[in-house]
Design a protein around this motif. Structure first.
Motif, PDB file in Angstrom:
ATOM      1  N   THR A   1      74.723  11.552  51.792  1.00  0.00           N
ATOM      2  CA  THR A   1      74.186  10.343  52.439  1.00  0.00           C
ATOM      3  C   THR A   1      74.250  10.476  53.954  1.00  0.00           C
ATOM      4  N   GLU A   2      75.313  11.085  54.433  1.00  0.00           N
ATOM      5  CA  GLU A   2      75.444  11.249  55.879  1.00  0.00           C
ATOM      6  C   GLU A   2      74.464  12.293  56.410  1.00  0.00           C
TER       7      GLU A   2
ATOM      8  N   GLN B   1      70.983  10.972  56.306  1.00  0.00           N
ATOM      9  CA  GLN B   1      70.873   9.692  57.022  1.00  0.00           C
ATOM     10  C   GLN B   1      70.274   8.607  56.116  1.00  0.00           C
TER      11      GLN B   1
ATOM     12  N   ASP C   1      69.844   5.153  54.207  1.00  0.00           N
ATOM     13  CA  ASP C   1      70.027   3.761  54.616  1.00  0.00           C
ATOM     14  C   ASP C   1      70.789   2.939  53.587  1.00  0.00           C
ATOM     15  N   VAL C   2      70.636   3.296  52.298  1.00  0.00           N
ATOM     16  CA  VAL C   2      71.383   2.590  51.251  1.00  0.00           C
ATOM     17  C   VAL C   2      71.616   3.550  50.082  1.00  0.00           C
TER      18      VAL C   2
ATOM     19  N   LYS D   1      78.896   6.489  54.758  1.00  0.00           N
ATOM     20  CA  LYS D   1      78.563   6.030  56.110  1.00  0.00           C
ATOM     21  C   LYS D   1      77.315   5.146  56.123  1.00  0.00           C
ATOM     22  N   CYS D   2      76.975   4.594  54.965  1.00  0.00           N
ATOM     23  CA  CYS D   2      75.816   3.710  54.857  1.00  0.00           C
ATOM     24  C   CYS D   2      76.184   2.576  53.914  1.00  0.00           C
TER      25      CYS D   2
END
Length: 154
Positions: A103-104, A107, A109-110, A138-139
């Protein structure tokens, strides 16, 4: 928007994928408006010291690869059935850590994950991917719980 849904062999993860497809996409008129939709599956690291070397090791690896392909194929068919263009990502490692890293890196968003509904004791011993992701991703993360037995009977 970049959305990622984590799936494994559990029905709970496919329930979460179906929930995301049903609840996020009616808000968008086309898949392009949503952006990137990724379905991720993480294979547990292969433990070669458990098996003898040679053919047994290869058969076990092939079985693991077939299972990952089957999971990804089922997820893509669900997306196709809802006319949602999706990409798949198969990773190897500890699922909770790899999902957070992906996810990081991407990038996202959800992140959408399912919940198996483990008790507090089982979560302590087995760990919970959704719980770990809720604290380390991180999201924003959406944890989709399967319907309860009483909800199913209605």
């Amino acid at each position: 928007m970049r959305m990622m849904v984590a799936v494994d062999e559990s029905e709970g993860s496919f329930y979460a994928l179906n929930w995301a497809l049903n609840n996020f996409f009616p808000a968008f008129t086309t898949a392009e408006e949503l952006g990137t939709f990724t379905v991720v599956h993480v294979q547990q690291p292969f433990q070669p010291y458990i098996f003898a070397a040679g053919p047994v090791l290869e058969v076990a690896r092939e079985g693991q690869e077939k299972q990952a392909a089957s999971i990804s194929s089922r997820a893509l068919e669900m997306c196709k059935g809802k006319m949602v263009k999706a990409e798949t990502l198969i990773l190897e490692g500890d699922p909770k850590e790899m999902i957070c890293q992906a996810t990081e890196k991407m990038q996202v968003d959800v992140l959408v994950v399912g919940s198996r509904g483990l008790s507090t004791i089982k979560r302590a011993f087995l760990g919970s991917v959704s719980d770990y992701c809720a604290h380390h991703a991180k999201c924003p993360i959406l944890i989709v719980k399967p319907p309860s037995e009483s909800h199913n009977k209605k």
